[in-house]
Scaffold this active site. Structure first.
Site, short mmCIF file in Angstrom:
data_model
loop_
_atom_site.label_atom_id
_atom_site.label_comp_id
_atom_site.label_asym_id
_atom_site.label_seq_id
_atom_site.Cartn_x
_atom_site.Cartn_y
_atom_site.Cartn_z
N PHE A 1 0.86 -1.19 0.00
CA PHE A 1 0.00 0.00 0.00
C PHE A 1 0.90 1.23 0.00
CE2 PHE A 1 -2.34 3.52 1.77
CZ PHE A 1 -3.52 3.46 1.04
N ASP B 1 9.39 2.63 1.82
CA ASP B 1 8.25 3.43 2.23
C ASP B 1 8.11 3.26 3.74
OD1 ASP B 1 5.69 4.15 3.06
OD2 ASP B 1 4.72 3.53 1.20
N LYS C 1 2.66 10.42 7.75
CA LYS C 1 1.89 10.04 8.94
C LYS C 1 2.35 10.75 10.21
CE LYS C 1 -0.20 5.61 7.71
NZ LYS C 1 -1.61 5.99 7.76
N1 PLP Z 1 2.39 4.28 2.38
C1 PLP Z 1 2.06 3.58 3.47
C2 PLP Z 1 2.93 2.45 3.91
C3 PLP Z 1 0.89 3.90 4.18
O1 PLP Z 1 0.56 3.17 5.26
C4 PLP Z 1 0.10 4.97 3.73
C5 PLP Z 1 -1.16 5.31 4.43
O2 PLP Z 1 -1.73 4.51 5.15
C6 PLP Z 1 0.50 5.68 2.60
C7 PLP Z 1 1.65 5.32 1.95
C8 PLP Z 1 -0.32 6.83 2.09
O3 PLP Z 1 -0.23 7.90 2.97
P1 PLP Z 1 -1.29 9.11 2.88
O4 PLP Z 1 -2.60 8.55 3.28
O5 PLP Z 1 -0.74 10.14 3.83
O6 PLP Z 1 -1.28 9.59 1.47
#
Ligand code: PLP
Length: 378
Positions: A123, A208, A237
């Protein structure tokens, strides 16, 4: 738009690991706004930094300098890969920056149609490119045509990963622990294979750290406890202490750093959000806090393993998931927990996810354990 399934609770106040709803009912928060409030709700140091900055200067354009954004970029660089930083406002935006950077880096090597390799279950966000990098939720039938240049491989298979990397590969993009998929740590051999394959292909390893970063797993960034160092790291986050802050950090002075006119974001690095992020780093980037995360995490793992109905416990530090036995419904358990005053989350039908604020103590872990014990089906 009705894009969220909401529980029937309205929260109006928070302090540390506690939340209060509109009826004055108190809750223990083991979700922390989906891994955002790592320093807890309304931490005095962060609240003070926001108040102070709000009274001086909230926003200026990136066409000028302002100190908090510069200090934040320096601090992120020093605490991670020692290179350049692009500040932005969300996780998806941080990953978009990493995708553009990796593609530019590949074009500089003469690759015409660069590819980014991702893992099944990943994700990386909900913008069109990051959605395409998130195979399970991409939904071609709703949102297609999606951009080309993303390839997904199985999550736990180092050979399949290495086989997918070739001349066209611009990057491998990985979460050290997949959160949204149900808290799945990526096995160390897969991370080591990713590093090797990137080195051989001249591609970038992008980690990430949007959910795993900011102390969540017991080190400031999860990769610091693992076998590999990335070329690019993304964060968001918890970085802004509740304000929207994201960052993409690239190691060293790599070719392919984005230049003037190639990228940008209106709100990015503005003084108010950057001050909140600096104060959040002050609170979290502390050896005692990080040790506490590792110790309490280990203690909570034991508690979860002892609960009836739990088949498996995964994760690291205070990013934990409990997989329930076949036939049990995690949504039922989470709904009962909410009724009993404990906020937890369900990323997949049989998984309970726990992302408490990092400054909790033994007492909160015992309290969560007791509530969960009462909420598990007999
Ligand atoms: N990458 C990871 C691992 C995430 O957990 C999330 C959100 O849950 C995102 C990217 C996307 O972040 P945002 O919701 O701030 O765009």
């Amino acid at each position: 738009m009705p894009t969220y399934k909401r529980a029937g609770v309205e929260f109006v106040r928070g302090e540390g690991a506690r939340l209060w709803d509109a009826d004055g009912r108190e809750y223990l928060d083991f979700f922390a706004a989906l891994g955002v409030m790592n320093a807890g709700h309304c931490h005095p140091r962060i609240t003070e930094a926001i108040r102070d900055q709000a009274g001086r200067l909230v926003g200026v354009s990136n066409l000028y300098y302002s100190e908090p954004g510069i200090r934040l970029a320096e601090r992120l660089s020093e605490s991670s890969l020692g290179g350049r930083v692009f500040l932005c406002n969300s996780g998806a935006e941080a990953n978009e920056c990493a995708i553009k950077l990796a593609r530019k880096h590949a074009h500089a090597r003469g690759v015409e149609r660069p590819e980014i390799v991702v893992l099944d279950g990943a994700f990386h966000g909900r913008t069109v490119a990051t959605l395409t990098a998130s195979p399970k939720i991409a939904r071609h039938e709703l949102f297609g045509p999606l951009p080309e240049g993303f390839v997904a491989v199985p999550r736990d298979d180092p050979r399949a990963l290495e086989a997918a990397v070739g001349e066209r590969t611009a990057a491998i993009m990985v979460e050290p622990i997949q959160g949204e998929a149900g808290v799945h740590p990526i096995p160390e051999p897969v991370l080591a294979a990713a590093r090797r394959a990137c080195d051989e292909a001249g591609a970038l390893l992008v980690l990430d750290e949007i959910q795993t970063g900011m102390g969540r797993t017991g080190s400031l960034w999860a990769w610091q406890q693992g076998p590999v160092r990335p070329d690019v790291m993304t964060a968001a986050k918890a970085l802004g202490g509740g304000l929207p802050v994201g960052a993409c950090v690239v190691a060293g002075e790599r070719d392919g750093v984005l230049e003037a006119g190639e990228h940008g974001s209106t709100f990015a690095g503005a003084p108010l959000a950057a001050s909140a992020a600096l104060a959040t780093l002050d609170v979290i980037d502390d050896p005692d806090v990080l040790r506490g995360v590792r110790e309490l995490g280990a203690r909570f793992v034991e508690a979860l393993r002892g609960l009836d109905g739990v088949a498996d416990v995964r994760g690291r530090g205070l990013m934990l998931g409990a997989e329930l036995e076949d036939g049990l419904d995690a949504h039922d358990v989470a709904a009962r927990a909410l009724d009993a005053g404990l906020v937890i989350n369900v990323p997949a039908p049989r998984i309970l996810r726990f992302l408490p604020p990092l400054l909790i103590g033994e007492a909160e872990v015992s309290e969560a354990e007791a509530i969960l014990g009462d909420c598990m089906p007999n």
